[in-house]
Design an enzyme around this catalytic site. Structure first.
Site, PDB file in Angstrom:
ATOM      1  N   HIS A 183     -14.423  -5.585   7.602  1.00  0.00           N
ATOM      2  CA  HIS A 183     -13.769  -4.879   6.491  1.00  0.00           C
ATOM      3  C   HIS A 183     -13.743  -5.700   5.209  1.00  0.00           C
ATOM      4  O   HIS A 183     -12.921  -5.470   4.332  1.00  0.00           O
ATOM      5  CB  HIS A 183     -12.339  -4.451   6.840  1.00  0.00           C
ATOM      6  CG  HIS A 183     -12.258  -3.540   8.019  1.00  0.00           C
ATOM      7  ND1 HIS A 183     -12.882  -2.317   8.064  1.00  0.00           N
ATOM      8  CD2 HIS A 183     -11.642  -3.688   9.215  1.00  0.00           C
ATOM      9  CE1 HIS A 183     -12.649  -1.745   9.220  1.00  0.00           C
ATOM     10  NE2 HIS A 183     -11.903  -2.557   9.956  1.00  0.00           N
ATOM     11  N   ARG A 231      -5.843  -7.902  -9.925  1.00  0.00           N
ATOM     12  CA  ARG A 231      -6.393  -9.213 -10.294  1.00  0.00           C
ATOM     13  C   ARG A 231      -7.871  -9.031 -10.581  1.00  0.00           C
ATOM     14  O   ARG A 231      -8.422  -7.956 -10.400  1.00  0.00           O
ATOM     15  CB  ARG A 231      -6.222 -10.183  -9.125  1.00  0.00           C
ATOM     16  CG  ARG A 231      -6.864  -9.601  -7.874  1.00  0.00           C
ATOM     17  CD  ARG A 231      -6.785 -10.501  -6.672  1.00  0.00           C
ATOM     18  NE  ARG A 231      -7.030  -9.754  -5.458  1.00  0.00           N
ATOM     19  CZ  ARG A 231      -8.212  -9.489  -4.939  1.00  0.00           C
ATOM     20  NH1 ARG A 231      -9.306  -9.903  -5.546  1.00  0.00           N
ATOM     21  NH2 ARG A 231      -8.325  -8.795  -3.830  1.00  0.00           N
ATOM     22  N   GLU A 282      -3.402   6.225   8.780  1.00  0.00           N
ATOM     23  CA  GLU A 282      -4.352   6.921   7.920  1.00  0.00           C
ATOM     24  C   GLU A 282      -5.419   7.541   8.791  1.00  0.00           C
ATOM     25  O   GLU A 282      -5.775   6.970   9.828  1.00  0.00           O
ATOM     26  CB  GLU A 282      -5.050   5.910   6.988  1.00  0.00           C
ATOM     27  CG  GLU A 282      -4.611   6.016   5.557  1.00  0.00           C
ATOM     28  CD  GLU A 282      -5.296   4.989   4.657  1.00  0.00           C
ATOM     29  OE1 GLU A 282      -6.418   4.542   4.950  1.00  0.00           O
ATOM     30  OE2 GLU A 282      -4.684   4.640   3.641  1.00  0.00           O
ATOM     31  N   LYS A 310       0.815  -1.211   0.000  1.00  0.00           N
ATOM     32  CA  LYS A 310       0.000   0.000   0.000  1.00  0.00           C
ATOM     33  C   LYS A 310       0.857   1.274   0.000  1.00  0.00           C
ATOM     34  O   LYS A 310       0.487   2.271  -0.610  1.00  0.00           O
ATOM     35  CB  LYS A 310      -0.959  -0.005   1.190  1.00  0.00           C
ATOM     36  CG  LYS A 310      -2.020  -1.117   1.120  1.00  0.00           C
ATOM     37  CD  LYS A 310      -3.050  -0.929   2.218  1.00  0.00           C
ATOM     38  CE  LYS A 310      -3.798  -2.187   2.601  1.00  0.00           C
ATOM     39  NZ  LYS A 310      -4.590  -2.836   1.592  1.00  0.00           N
TER      40      LYS A 310
END
Ligand code: ADP
Ligand code: ADP
Ligand code: MG
Length: 491
Positions: free
Chosen positions: A234, A291, A199, A115
């Site tokens: 999540h 993907r 974040e 990330k």
């Protein structure tokens, strides 16, 4: 490309093979010992057993898969999702063996799989990003200072995380140190990489992602958005396309951003750029999945594009046969993921035999699954039984059709998320389109849905008794270790 090997199992292996067959491409299945009689094995032109049930001894054996492909003169390997699909070393080995990897380059997989490196890469393209740290945080006092600047609540995220894992919400400054230590040690044990970053925790976001397709000649298009805000842990459980909250302008803007993200890493193939959308309709880049995604069918339904066929054509080096202006949204599609999980008990994975299994059918209903009646849902893999997809002229028809399809779907032997799907379809917040990623925690408890019917309980009791007589009760054991076992296998 005349023959492809599908390095996967279950519904996605079957789904890929169906498109290959329509194109006259031969297919090779691989399977573990417990999957010997699975539909993907029967469907393929050739099938090879690669080892015992645990994925580390079967579906994750990259070199073995490649040597099977070489023996059988395969010219392309499709990785599906999960397993080796986002493993850059595997993609590299496939290419070195002279076989086409049906997906992006190993470099693009590596860059986007992390990330932080993804964020660093897309920065040059002016892509809006969730406020946070740009680098892995090492020093705790320094990290705490940054967290205060960003403002609590914040999220500590593992850079190598995925599948909804490796995230910790920190609500108060006092909890920061302990949560940070836990996040790092979890990241090391789950992903083999302790890099974490911070974040801002967006309070009321919607998860909106954009499907893209890129050929090897530099053409990139987007196929609009999917709304995936209905999640548990999540992870997505219900998805739809289009989203009910995007204006045409916002859709174009996010689509263009996604195209830029793809261009930033020289992307080739089908991919998804994920964003969060906040209450002010501001969007932020989350990550790119390199993907085919679980929820890709809803995009296929509203665009009429078979994404797997496109992947194969791109792999062959063909140019995209359409441009952005040729793509249009038509109608509305919803997907409910049918997991062998018990929504009455915190979505605990359930395993056992599909004593009765009857699919719904009729107009506008698509079932992508990898099971037949009488088969066992193994404990070793992702407990998804199927994806139930409905298509309608508009959102209302698609919801009505999903209600009908869920009630026509008969699964006895394991608990499933179907009753949760029905709960969502009936809920005023979902029906009105006014919801966010907290839908489940806000509105749902195990008591929100009726418990199993008398008839289902009777069948289950009968079945349990039969198993005891057969001395094979092991397959019915449903306990907390199932999930941890499954998680372990994914590493
Ligand atoms: P997608 O990103 O395709 O929408 P998810 O985000 O649900 O799918 O899952 C991401 C990856 O994690 C997939 O490759 C999938 O195989 C895997 N996965 C799916 N379900 C689970 C689960 N319950 N726990 C952990 N990983 C999962
Ligand atoms: P993964 O790799 O596990 O898919 P993502 O970054 O895509 O991780 O996030 C998965 C989900 O976690 C999102 O769909 C959203 O529900 C939640 N999430 C992630 N980042 C944030 C954030 N900064 N604020 C609020 N929720 C978030
Ligand atoms: Mg994600």
């Amino acid at each position: 490309m005349k023959k492809i090997l599908v390095a996967n199992r279950g519904e996605i292996a079957l789904r890929v093979m169906r498109s290959a067959k329509e194109m006259g491409v031969k297919t090779v299945a691989i399977f573990s010992e417990v999957d010997r009689c699975a539909p993907h094995v029967k469907y393929a032109d050739e099938a090879v057993c690669i080892g015992p049930a645990p994925s580390s001894e079967s579906y994750l054996l990259g070199s073995k898969i490649i040597s099977i492909a070489l023996d059988l003169n395969v010219d392309g390997i499709h990785p599906g999702y999960g397993f080796l699909s986002e493993n850059p070393e595997f993609a590299q080995l496939v290419l070195e063996a002279g076989i086409e990897f049906i997906g992006p380059s190993p470099e693009a997989i590596a860059l986007m799989g992390d990330k932080l490196s993804a964020k660093a890469l897309v920065k040059a393209y002016d892509i809006p990003m969730v406020p946070g740290t740009d680098e892995a945080i090492q020093n705790v006092p320094e990290a705490k200072k940054r967290a205060k600047e960003i403002g609590f609540p914040i999220l500590i995220k593992a850079s190598a995380g995925g599948g909804g894992k490796g995230m910790r919400i920190v609500n108060r400054e006092d909890d920061f140190e302990i949560q940070m230590k836990l996040a790092v040690s979890e990241a090391v044990s789950a992903f083999g990489n302790g890099a974490v970053f911070i974040e801002k925790y967006i309070a009321s976001p919607r998860h909106i992602e954009i499907q893209i397709l890129a050929d090897k000649h530099g053409n990139v298009v987007h196929l609009f958005e999917r709304e995936c805000s209905i999640q548990r842990r999540h992870q997505k459980v219900v998805e739809e396309a289009p989203s009910s909250v995007l204006s045409e302008d916002l859709r174009n803007e996010m689509g263009q951003c996604a195209i830029n993200v793809a261009k930033s890493c020289g992307y080739v193939g089908a991919g998804t750029v994920e964003f969060l959308l906040d209450e002010d309709k501001k969007f932020y880049f989350l990550e790119m999945n390199t993907r085919l995604q679980v929820e890709h069918p809803v995009t296929e339904m509203i665009t009429g594009v078979d994404l797997v066929k496109q992947q194969i054509r791109i792999g062959r080096g063909e140019r995209l046969a359409f441009s952005q202006n040729d793509l249009k949204i038509s109608g509305h599609a919803i997907e409910v993921r049918v997991y062998a999980e018990d929504p009455h008990h915190d979505f605990m994975p359930d395993v056992g035999v599909l004593k009765s299994y009857k699919r719904p059918g009729g107009i506008g209903v698509r079932v992508d699954d990898g099971f037949e009646e009488g088969m066992e849902v193994p404990i070793h893999y992702d407990p998804m039984i199927s994806k139930l997809i409905t298509y309608g002229e508009n959102r209302k028809e698609s919801i009505d059709r999903m209600r009908r399809a869920i009630s026509d779907y008969q699964v006895v032997g394991v608990s499933t998320t179907l009753p949760f799907g029905a709960f969502v379809m009936d809920h005023p917040a979902f029906v009105s389109g006014d919801f966010d990623t907290h839908f489940l925690s806000k509105y749902f408890t195990g008591k929100s849905i009726p418990s199993a019917s008398k008839e289902e309980k009777e069948v289950a009791a009968w079945f349990a008794a039969k198993l005891i007589n057969d001395h094979s009760t092991a397959s019915m054991i449903v306990n907390a270790s199932v999930e941890s076992q499954w998680r372990k296998n994914r590493k």
